[in-house]
Design a protein around this motif. Structure first.
Motif, PDB file in Angstrom:
ATOM      1  N   ALA A 111       0.834  -1.209   0.000  1.00 54.44           N
ATOM      2  CA  ALA A 111       0.000   0.000   0.000  1.00 54.44           C
ATOM      3  C   ALA A 111       0.868   1.258   0.000  1.00 54.44           C
ATOM      4  O   ALA A 111       0.564   2.230  -0.698  1.00 54.44           O
ATOM      5  N   ALA A 112       1.955   1.243   0.755  1.00 59.30           N
ATOM      6  CA  ALA A 112       2.848   2.404   0.792  1.00 59.30           C
ATOM      7  C   ALA A 112       3.515   2.612  -0.566  1.00 59.30           C
ATOM      8  O   ALA A 112       3.683   3.749  -1.017  1.00 59.30           O
ATOM      9  N   THR A 113       3.876   1.514  -1.216  1.00 60.05           N
ATOM     10  CA  THR A 113       4.495   1.618  -2.536  1.00 60.05           C
ATOM     11  C   THR A 113       3.500   2.166  -3.549  1.00 60.05           C
ATOM     12  O   THR A 113       3.851   3.014  -4.381  1.00 60.05           O
ATOM     13  N   GLN A 114       2.260   1.721  -3.468  1.00 62.01           N
ATOM     14  CA  GLN A 114       1.223   2.259  -4.358  1.00 62.01           C
ATOM     15  C   GLN A 114       1.019   3.751  -4.088  1.00 62.01           C
ATOM     16  O   GLN A 114       0.833   4.539  -5.021  1.00 62.01           O
ATOM     17  N   ALA A 115       1.058   4.150  -2.809  1.00 61.18           N
ATOM     18  CA  ALA A 115       0.911   5.566  -2.471  1.00 61.18           C
ATOM     19  C   ALA A 115       2.087   6.377  -3.011  1.00 61.18           C
ATOM     20  O   ALA A 115       1.909   7.512  -3.482  1.00 61.18           O
ATOM     21  N   ALA A 116       3.299   5.807  -2.965  1.00 58.47           N
ATOM     22  CA  ALA A 116       4.465   6.500  -3.526  1.00 58.47           C
ATOM     23  C   ALA A 116       4.295   6.656  -5.035  1.00 58.47           C
ATOM     24  O   ALA A 116       4.607   7.714  -5.590  1.00 58.47           O
ATOM     25  N   LEU A 136       8.569   2.120 -10.652  1.00 61.76           N
ATOM     26  CA  LEU A 136       7.544   1.544  -9.775  1.00 61.76           C
ATOM     27  C   LEU A 136       6.475   0.818 -10.578  1.00 61.76           C
ATOM     28  O   LEU A 136       6.038  -0.273 -10.192  1.00 61.76           O
ATOM     29  N   LEU A 137       6.044   1.409 -11.673  1.00 66.02           N
ATOM     30  CA  LEU A 137       5.064   0.750 -12.537  1.00 66.02           C
ATOM     31  C   LEU A 137       5.582  -0.619 -12.983  1.00 66.02           C
ATOM     32  O   LEU A 137       4.869  -1.623 -12.888  1.00 66.02           O
ATOM     33  N   ALA A 138       6.821  -0.647 -13.451  1.00 62.55           N
ATOM     34  CA  ALA A 138       7.405  -1.901 -13.931  1.00 62.55           C
ATOM     35  C   ALA A 138       7.509  -2.926 -12.803  1.00 62.55           C
ATOM     36  O   ALA A 138       7.189  -4.107 -12.994  1.00 62.55           O
ATOM     37  N   ARG A 139       7.924  -2.477 -11.648  1.00 65.87           N
ATOM     38  CA  ARG A 139       8.081  -3.412 -10.518  1.00 65.87           C
ATOM     39  C   ARG A 139       6.735  -3.959 -10.075  1.00 65.87           C
ATOM     40  O   ARG A 139       6.597  -5.151  -9.816  1.00 65.87           O
ATOM     41  N   LEU A 140       5.742  -3.105  -9.965  1.00 67.13           N
ATOM     42  CA  LEU A 140       4.414  -3.574  -9.563  1.00 67.13           C
ATOM     43  C   LEU A 140       3.843  -4.544 -10.586  1.00 67.13           C
ATOM     44  O   LEU A 140       3.302  -5.599 -10.222  1.00 67.13           O
ATOM     45  N   GLU A 141       3.978  -4.204 -11.863  1.00 66.96           N
ATOM     46  CA  GLU A 141       3.466  -5.101 -12.904  1.00 66.96           C
ATOM     47  C   GLU A 141       4.203  -6.437 -12.893  1.00 66.96           C
ATOM     48  O   GLU A 141       3.587  -7.493 -13.036  1.00 66.96           O
ATOM     49  N   ALA A 142       5.528  -6.409 -12.690  1.00 68.26           N
ATOM     50  CA  ALA A 142       6.309  -7.645 -12.623  1.00 68.26           C
ATOM     51  C   ALA A 142       5.909  -8.485 -11.414  1.00 68.26           C
ATOM     52  O   ALA A 142       6.032  -9.704 -11.434  1.00 68.26           O
ATOM     53  N   SER A 143       5.397  -7.823 -10.376  1.00 71.67           N
ATOM     54  CA  SER A 143       4.942  -8.517  -9.172  1.00 71.67           C
ATOM     55  C   SER A 143       3.533  -9.065  -9.312  1.00 71.67           C
ATOM     56  O   SER A 143       3.002  -9.660  -8.385  1.00 71.67           O
TER      57      SER A 143
END
Length: 153
Positions: free
Chosen positions: A13-18, A58-65
Motif C-alpha cells: 500500500a505504501a508503494t502504491q501511495a508512492a 515503480l510501474l514496472a516493478r508492480l506489474e512484474a509482481s
C-alpha cells in the motif's frame, strides 16, 4: 527493482501511495511549466524527469509482481489556485513534500533493499528540489526540519 513487493506490514500500500505521489508530481510539474520563469525551466525539467523515472520503475516493478499499479488521474486538485510563479512554486513544494512523505512511509514498511535505496534517493531529491521551489515561493525555512513529515504550524 525486480523482486515482488511484499504484501505485509503495509509495504504494498505504501508503494502504491508512492506511485500515486510520483504521478501527481509529474502532473504538477506540467502545470507549473506555464507559470515559472524561464530560469526555472531546466530545474523543472530535471525534476519532472526524476519523477517520471521513479514512476516508471515503480510501474514496472508492480506489474512484474503481478500487482495492478494505481493509475494516474487525469488531473489533480491543487491546494490553492495556481496563477503566477509563486503559486506554481508553492504547488511544487506541496508535490515534493508529498513525494517525500510517501517514500518515507515506504521506508518505514519495507526491508527490500531496492525500495529502500529508491526511497532514500527520492526523499533526498524531494528535499533538495523542494528547497528551490520554497525559495521561489518565498516559503521559509527553505529546507524542512524533518523531510517526509507533515509540516507543523
Amino acid at each position: 527493482m525486480t523482486a515482488p513487493i511484499p504484501d505485509s506490514d503495509g509495504a504494498l500500500a505504501a508503494t502504491q501511495a508512492a506511485l500515486g505521489a510520483e504521478h501527481a508530481a509529474v502532473w504538477c510539474c506540467g502545470l507549473a511549466t506555464a507559470f515559472l520563469p524561464a530560469s526555472a525551466a531546466q530545474p523543472l525539467a530535471d525534476a519532472a524527469l526524476a519523477h517520471r523515472q521513479r514512476r516508471d520503475a515503480l510501474l514496472a516493478r508492480l506489474e512484474a509482481s503481478g500487482q495492478q499499479p494505481v493509475p494516474a488521474a487525469a488531473a489533480y486538485a491543487t491546494p490553492r489556485p495556481v496563477t503566477d510563479a509563486a503559486s506554481a512554486a508553492a504547488l511544487l513544494v506541496t508535490a515534493e513534500d508529498d513525494v517525500a512523505g510517501a517514500w518515507r512511509a515506504v521506508l518505514e514498511r519495507t526491508d527490500d533493499r531496492d525500495l529502500r535505496t529508491t526511497g532514500v534517493a527520492a526523499m533526498t531529491a524531494a528535499t533538495t528540489v523542494g528547497r528551490r521551489w520554497r525559495a521561489l515561493a518565498g516559503i521559509t525555512p527553505t529546507v524542512p526540519t524533518m523531510p517526509g513529515t507533515a509540516p507543523t504550524g
